[in-house]
Write a protein that holds these residues in place. Sequence first.
Motif, PDB file in Angstrom:
ATOM      1  N   PHE A  71       0.757  -1.132  -0.044  1.00  0.00           N
ATOM      2  CA  PHE A  71       0.076  -0.055  -0.003  1.00  0.00           C
ATOM      3  C   PHE A  71       0.868   1.160  -0.203  1.00  0.00           C
ATOM      4  O   PHE A  71       0.781   2.389  -0.761  1.00  0.00           O
ATOM      5  CB  PHE A  71      -0.972   0.114   1.381  1.00  0.00           C
ATOM      6  CG  PHE A  71      -1.843   1.235   1.404  1.00  0.00           C
ATOM      7  CD1 PHE A  71      -2.695   1.598   0.352  1.00  0.00           C
ATOM      8  CD2 PHE A  71      -1.888   1.966   2.443  1.00  0.00           C
ATOM      9  CE1 PHE A  71      -3.344   2.831   0.476  1.00  0.00           C
ATOM     10  CE2 PHE A  71      -2.750   3.220   2.358  1.00  0.00           C
ATOM     11  CZ  PHE A  71      -3.604   3.412   1.453  1.00  0.00           C
ATOM     12  N   LEU A  72       1.921   1.194   0.761  1.00  0.00           N
ATOM     13  CA  LEU A  72       2.864   2.431   0.984  1.00  0.00           C
ATOM     14  C   LEU A  72       3.570   2.545  -0.676  1.00  0.00           C
ATOM     15  O   LEU A  72       3.679   3.912  -0.787  1.00  0.00           O
ATOM     16  CB  LEU A  72       3.958   2.183   1.950  1.00  0.00           C
ATOM     17  CG  LEU A  72       4.904   3.084   2.095  1.00  0.00           C
ATOM     18  CD1 LEU A  72       4.407   4.761   2.236  1.00  0.00           C
ATOM     19  CD2 LEU A  72       5.850   2.987   3.224  1.00  0.00           C
ATOM     20  N   LEU A  73       3.692   1.635  -1.280  1.00  0.00           N
ATOM     21  CA  LEU A  73       4.489   1.685  -2.553  1.00  0.00           C
ATOM     22  C   LEU A  73       3.376   2.319  -3.692  1.00  0.00           C
ATOM     23  O   LEU A  73       3.971   3.333  -4.316  1.00  0.00           O
ATOM     24  CB  LEU A  73       4.959   0.493  -3.109  1.00  0.00           C
ATOM     25  CG  LEU A  73       5.555   0.425  -4.502  1.00  0.00           C
ATOM     26  CD1 LEU A  73       6.686   1.369  -4.548  1.00  0.00           C
ATOM     27  CD2 LEU A  73       6.030  -1.064  -4.785  1.00  0.00           C
ATOM     28  N   ARG A  74       2.167   2.110  -3.274  1.00  0.00           N
ATOM     29  CA  ARG A  74       1.122   2.514  -4.234  1.00  0.00           C
ATOM     30  C   ARG A  74       1.000   4.076  -4.075  1.00  0.00           C
ATOM     31  O   ARG A  74       0.739   4.761  -4.850  1.00  0.00           O
ATOM     32  CB  ARG A  74      -0.154   1.705  -4.051  1.00  0.00           C
ATOM     33  CG  ARG A  74      -0.088   0.330  -4.613  1.00  0.00           C
ATOM     34  CD  ARG A  74      -1.314  -0.358  -4.468  1.00  0.00           C
ATOM     35  NE  ARG A  74      -1.241  -1.797  -5.227  1.00  0.00           N
ATOM     36  CZ  ARG A  74      -1.928  -2.831  -4.534  1.00  0.00           C
ATOM     37  NH1 ARG A  74      -2.611  -2.610  -3.389  1.00  0.00           N
ATOM     38  NH2 ARG A  74      -1.681  -4.048  -5.607  1.00  0.00           N
ATOM     39  N   LEU A  75       1.242   4.327  -2.691  1.00  0.00           N
ATOM     40  CA  LEU A  75       0.981   5.510  -2.497  1.00  0.00           C
ATOM     41  C   LEU A  75       2.205   6.492  -2.703  1.00  0.00           C
ATOM     42  O   LEU A  75       2.107   7.825  -3.632  1.00  0.00           O
ATOM     43  CB  LEU A  75       1.100   5.857  -0.912  1.00  0.00           C
ATOM     44  CG  LEU A  75      -0.336   5.386  -0.004  1.00  0.00           C
ATOM     45  CD1 LEU A  75      -0.009   5.449   1.745  1.00  0.00           C
ATOM     46  CD2 LEU A  75      -1.520   6.198  -0.316  1.00  0.00           C
ATOM     47  N   LEU A  76       3.308   6.099  -2.831  1.00  0.00           N
ATOM     48  CA  LEU A  76       4.512   6.562  -3.480  1.00  0.00           C
ATOM     49  C   LEU A  76       4.347   6.819  -4.864  1.00  0.00           C
ATOM     50  O   LEU A  76       4.725   8.128  -5.319  1.00  0.00           O
ATOM     51  CB  LEU A  76       5.706   6.073  -3.184  1.00  0.00           C
ATOM     52  CG  LEU A  76       6.249   6.093  -1.596  1.00  0.00           C
ATOM     53  CD1 LEU A  76       7.358   4.843  -1.470  1.00  0.00           C
ATOM     54  CD2 LEU A  76       6.582   7.339  -1.227  1.00  0.00           C
ATOM     55  N   VAL A  77       4.021   5.876  -5.631  1.00  0.00           N
ATOM     56  CA  VAL A  77       3.629   5.940  -7.026  1.00  0.00           C
ATOM     57  C   VAL A  77       2.742   6.968  -7.388  1.00  0.00           C
ATOM     58  O   VAL A  77       2.704   7.851  -8.179  1.00  0.00           O
ATOM     59  CB  VAL A  77       3.408   4.708  -7.531  1.00  0.00           C
ATOM     60  CG1 VAL A  77       2.888   4.676  -8.973  1.00  0.00           C
ATOM     61  CG2 VAL A  77       4.521   3.546  -7.485  1.00  0.00           C
ATOM     62  N   GLY A  78       1.421   6.807  -6.672  1.00  0.00           N
ATOM     63  CA  GLY A  78       0.583   7.905  -6.716  1.00  0.00           C
ATOM     64  C   GLY A  78       1.059   9.370  -6.851  1.00  0.00           C
ATOM     65  O   GLY A  78       0.582  10.066  -7.376  1.00  0.00           O
ATOM     66  N   ALA A  79       1.651   9.561  -5.581  1.00  0.00           N
ATOM     67  CA  ALA A  79       2.156  11.066  -5.322  1.00  0.00           C
ATOM     68  C   ALA A  79       2.995  11.338  -6.444  1.00  0.00           C
ATOM     69  O   ALA A  79       3.004  12.676  -6.954  1.00  0.00           O
ATOM     70  CB  ALA A  79       2.948  11.026  -4.157  1.00  0.00           C
ATOM     71  N   TYR A  80       4.123  10.351  -6.744  1.00  0.00           N
ATOM     72  CA  TYR A  80       4.872  10.715  -8.075  1.00  0.00           C
ATOM     73  C   TYR A  80       4.274  11.114  -9.508  1.00  0.00           C
ATOM     74  O   TYR A  80       4.458  12.131  -9.856  1.00  0.00           O
ATOM     75  CB  TYR A  80       5.869   9.815  -8.209  1.00  0.00           C
ATOM     76  CG  TYR A  80       6.536   9.595  -9.417  1.00  0.00           C
ATOM     77  CD1 TYR A  80       7.907  10.447  -9.415  1.00  0.00           C
ATOM     78  CD2 TYR A  80       6.262   8.929 -10.740  1.00  0.00           C
ATOM     79  CE1 TYR A  80       8.520  10.575 -10.629  1.00  0.00           C
ATOM     80  CE2 TYR A  80       7.158   9.026 -11.653  1.00  0.00           C
ATOM     81  CZ  TYR A  80       8.288   9.711 -11.726  1.00  0.00           C
ATOM     82  OH  TYR A  80       9.123   9.835 -13.040  1.00  0.00           O
ATOM     83  N   VAL A  81       3.152  10.103  -9.759  1.00  0.00           N
ATOM     84  CA  VAL A  81       2.405  10.607 -10.911  1.00  0.00           C
ATOM     85  C   VAL A  81       1.467  11.757 -10.732  1.00  0.00           C
ATOM     86  O   VAL A  81       1.665  12.216 -11.860  1.00  0.00           O
ATOM     87  CB  VAL A  81       1.433   9.050 -11.277  1.00  0.00           C
ATOM     88  CG1 VAL A  81       0.466   9.294 -12.310  1.00  0.00           C
ATOM     89  CG2 VAL A  81       2.414   7.917 -11.676  1.00  0.00           C
ATOM     90  N   SER A  82       1.193  12.117  -9.630  1.00  0.00           N
ATOM     91  CA  SER A  82       0.121  13.108  -9.373  1.00  0.00           C
ATOM     92  C   SER A  82       1.084  14.291  -9.618  1.00  0.00           C
ATOM     93  O   SER A  82       0.572  15.551  -9.788  1.00  0.00           O
ATOM     94  CB  SER A  82      -0.405  13.059  -8.189  1.00  0.00           C
ATOM     95  OG  SER A  82      -1.388  12.256  -8.190  1.00  0.00           O
ATOM     96  N   GLY A  83       2.548  14.209  -9.486  1.00  0.00           N
ATOM     97  CA  GLY A  83       2.995  15.593  -9.688  1.00  0.00           C
ATOM     98  C   GLY A  83       3.820  16.158  -8.633  1.00  0.00           C
ATOM     99  O   GLY A  83       4.063  17.430  -8.612  1.00  0.00           O
ATOM    100  N   PHE A  84       3.533  15.506  -7.376  1.00  0.00           N
ATOM    101  CA  PHE A  84       4.236  16.244  -6.213  1.00  0.00           C
ATOM    102  C   PHE A  84       5.537  16.331  -6.282  1.00  0.00           C
ATOM    103  O   PHE A  84       6.285  15.419  -6.820  1.00  0.00           O
ATOM    104  CB  PHE A  84       3.771  15.347  -4.896  1.00  0.00           C
ATOM    105  CG  PHE A  84       2.259  15.559  -4.553  1.00  0.00           C
ATOM    106  CD1 PHE A  84       1.933  16.780  -3.928  1.00  0.00           C
ATOM    107  CD2 PHE A  84       1.449  14.602  -4.825  1.00  0.00           C
ATOM    108  CE1 PHE A  84       0.688  16.831  -3.594  1.00  0.00           C
ATOM    109  CE2 PHE A  84       0.008  14.860  -4.762  1.00  0.00           C
ATOM    110  CZ  PHE A  84      -0.241  15.980  -3.827  1.00  0.00           C
ATOM    111  N   THR A  85       6.363  17.683  -5.838  1.00  0.00           N
ATOM    112  CA  THR A  85       7.663  18.042  -6.148  1.00  0.00           C
ATOM    113  C   THR A  85       8.296  17.222  -4.867  1.00  0.00           C
ATOM    114  O   THR A  85       9.395  16.692  -5.052  1.00  0.00           O
ATOM    115  CB  THR A  85       7.794  19.428  -5.858  1.00  0.00           C
ATOM    116  OG1 THR A  85       6.995  20.204  -6.877  1.00  0.00           O
ATOM    117  CG2 THR A  85       9.257  19.741  -6.332  1.00  0.00           C
TER     118      THR A  85
END
Length: 335
Positions: A71-85
């Motif tokens: 779940f944590l990996l999915r959160l990291l990927v989600g934040a990356y794809v969403s464009g968080f700096t």
Amino acid sequence: MEIRKVQITGGSSYIVSLPKQWIKSTKIQKNDPVGLIAQPDGSLLITPKIDGESVHRDRVFEVGAATDRTFLLRLLVGAYVSGFTTIRLESKGRLPPFVRQLVREFTQMAIGQEVVGETDSSITLKDLLNPAEMPFENTIKRMHVLARGMQQDAMTALREHDAALAEDVVMRDTEVDRLHWLVARQYNLIHTDVTLSRRMGIPVNQAAYYFQVSRIVERIGDHATRVAQNALALIDREADSTTLNLMDEASTLALDIFSRSMEAFHTGDIRKANATLQAVRDLEDTTREVNAQVLRFEAVAAIPLGQIADSVRRIGEYSGDICECVINYIVGQEA
């Protein structure tokens, strides 16, 4: 939508008052400059950002010993794809060891992510990549080369019973995924940062087009991976040469359709796209013949062979989807 009337001042200047709520939220003061950007659809974009600075967005996740790793990996990927700096992981106590290991894996998977700060209870990741230096077309071209090579090697592994080659194909799928994540990230960044759209010279609708094609190529890579996985299931089993030759014929046709669809994409050739779509029907006939052949085998061999034939067919069909995207986009651009 607020409707405001255009007024004339000084006999030659046209003015429109700006919404007070927007002025307050952007903290614009008297005499502050704002940028005006004419859009392709005739609308006018007003932005307080005139220095070309990128939008910075931060995301914080609370983690602990009970945090699910996947779940944590999915959160990291989600934040990356969403464009968080900036992405920061924080714990009330000492960070569990698995979190640090997961972060290392993530930075190897996601292009441009680096650890810039680390304490006993937190880790900070920052995007160090300039999106304008990674053109969409170059990334998608690389994805095409990778996915095509994966399918070719998967079929070689099937014919030659090469387990090492099949496993290598499965490993390469991560590279296709990370490139697609980059395209998805840039697409989302352009949606939230008008300055990036201007620097890259790509309007939002074109970015959406690139993202759509990238997603299809990523799925083709998934099916090449599926072919390799089924080849592994058949490593110790022999299939007759007639069936393998027919399977090779279908795969060659699917990859030809894939390459032609990507040529149509890069050149914007809707006639080539349309002609390529016709070839999908020929592929369906060939894979139907393969399925008829594999029914003669025992279930333990027929099932993976049938799944390979299905993946080959899907590669061709997804390539046809690329052609449809090309036609839809180019026709939409024509005045």
